[in-house]
Each structure stands twice: as C-alpha cells, then as structure tokens.
Scaffold this active site. Structure first.
Site, PDB file in Angstrom:
ATOM      1  N   GLU A   1       0.615   3.594   0.229  1.00  0.00           N
ATOM      2  CA  GLU A   1      -0.549   2.713   0.214  1.00  0.00           C
ATOM      3  C   GLU A   1      -1.524   3.097  -0.898  1.00  0.00           C
ATOM      4  O   GLU A   1      -2.114   2.225  -1.548  1.00  0.00           O
ATOM      5  CB  GLU A   1      -1.257   2.743   1.575  1.00  0.00           C
ATOM      6  CG  GLU A   1      -0.400   2.255   2.740  1.00  0.00           C
ATOM      7  CD  GLU A   1       0.099   0.834   2.543  1.00  0.00           C
ATOM      8  OE1 GLU A   1      -0.554   0.051   1.824  1.00  0.00           O
ATOM      9  OE2 GLU A   1       1.150   0.492   3.105  1.00  0.00           O
TER      10      GLU A   1
ATOM     11  N   HIS B   1      -0.499   1.597  -4.221  1.00  0.00           N
ATOM     12  CA  HIS B   1      -0.982   0.227  -4.401  1.00  0.00           C
ATOM     13  C   HIS B   1      -2.468   0.228  -4.786  1.00  0.00           C
ATOM     14  O   HIS B   1      -2.891  -0.478  -5.707  1.00  0.00           O
ATOM     15  CB  HIS B   1      -0.818  -0.572  -3.110  1.00  0.00           C
ATOM     16  CG  HIS B   1       0.614  -0.853  -2.740  1.00  0.00           C
ATOM     17  ND1 HIS B   1       1.539  -1.305  -3.645  1.00  0.00           N
ATOM     18  CD2 HIS B   1       1.254  -0.766  -1.550  1.00  0.00           C
ATOM     19  CE1 HIS B   1       2.704  -1.486  -3.029  1.00  0.00           C
ATOM     20  NE2 HIS B   1       2.563  -1.152  -1.761  1.00  0.00           N
TER      21      HIS B   1
END
Length: 213
Positions: free
Chosen positions: A54, A57
């Site tokens: 995550e 990203h």
C-alpha cells in the site's frame, strides 16, 4: 511530503491485523492454539507485504504530486476472514485512493504496478534470506524459525503480487494492463511462476535447488 492522516493509520493497523489473522487461520486451520502460534510468524510476511504494498501505491502517487490515502473496506475484510476458513484468502481489505482531477493511463499504471513490484521484491528478499539461513536451520532452533518466517514471506508476497495483478474489477492488474500489456505480462508471469513454485515445490525444495543440495 509523505504524510499520513490519523484515520489512515488506524485503517492500516486494522487491515494489517485482520489480514494477518486470515493467513494464520489459512495455515493453522481452525485450531485456536495453532492460530495464536502462527499469528506472529505470519505478521512478518503479511505485515511487510501488505503495508509496503500500500505504501508503494501511496509513495508513487505522491511522487507525481497527488494526495493519496489508504481507506479500509470493511466488506473486503469480512470476506477475507470468511474465505480463510475455506482454504483461501480473498485479500482485499482496502485500497490507497489517489485524488486527482486528471491522470494519464501511464501514471495510473505506474501507481498501480508499484504495489505488486514491492511484493515481488519482498518475496525475493525473503527467499534470499531463507537460502542464506537454511544450512544453520538444520541444527539451530532460531535459524529454523527465521527460515519458516522467510518461507511464509516468500509464499505470501508471491501470492499477493499475482492476486493484485489479476485484470478484473478495481485490482491493480486492470490499470497496468490498460497502460502497458507488455509490462503486465512480464510482472504477472514472474509473480505467477513464483507462486506456482511455492505451491508445488515448496520453499525448502526451491532453496535446496538454489544451493545445489
């Protein structure tokens, strides 16, 4: 600047714990004592794999000047927990949302592929450590534990990479495929081969093959 909101940190912690629990259930079955014993081990592989996926990203999004924030998906967490009792984990606890008025397919693809690439790199790091520690794991309890952690880290991160590269719905694979089919083929092939090897040969046999023993 790489910033986090308080709600984002809370969502990441909740998702991290629940996904770790799901994989502990997957590997330990429905035995409560087995789940408790497996949870700390799985947290290393899943924790690093999930959190850094995550953050991959988020980092790339903010590198391009966008605000990006992880948000929990409660239904995804519930489905992941239920699925773990049936021999698989649908790992979709939430996602990093990038806020932009306009974004090209190339930038969206690069943001999307960052997560799976993180998982592939992590898997290879875990495999490298497992390979280095394997000789001593045959007679050292501590080394054996590290080998188990690294084995799970390789398997889980390989799985997370190939799962997220599936080109369906809102998964990373859809955006990467739209951006560049060649890059999508290469990355999902690498992740797929790693996952297949971990499921068929097992990490110990992969390591023995690398060491030539």
């Amino acid at each position: 600047m790489f910033k986090f909101t308080s709600s984002e940190v809370k969502d990441l912690i909740i998702a991290f714990f629940v996904i770790s629990l799901c994989f502990a259930i997957l590997y330990a079955g429905r035995n409560p004592s087995g789940i408790v014993a497996m949870l700390p081990i799985v947290m290393v592989g899943v924790g690093l794999g999930f959190i850094l996926h995550e953050l991959g990203h988020k980092f790339v999004s903010m590198k391009y000047g966008y605000w990006a924030e992880f948000k929990l998906w409660p239904q995804g967490l519930l489905f992941a927990l239920i699925s773990s009792f049936f021999g698989f984990v649908f790992a979709a606890p939430g996602a990093v949302y990038t806020y932009a008025n306009y974004m090209t397919e190339e930038i969206n693809g690069k943001i999307s592929i960052a997560g799976p690439i993180v998982n592939i790199v992590l898997a290879l790091v875990f495999l490298a450590v497992a390979t280095m520690i394997y000789p001593s794991a045959l007679y050292s309890g501590t080394s054996a534990l590290i080998f188990i952690v690294c084995s799970l880290g390789f398997s889980i991160n390989s799985f997370l990479a190939v799962f997220n590269l599936i080109p369906i719905g809102n998964l990373d694979g859809s955006k990467v495929l739209t951006w560049n089919i060649g890059i999508w083929i290469v990355t999902i092939a690498i992740a797929g081969i790693m996952t297949a090897l971990s499921m068929t040969m097992g990490v110990e046999n992969i390591v023995r093959l690398i060491l030539g023993i």
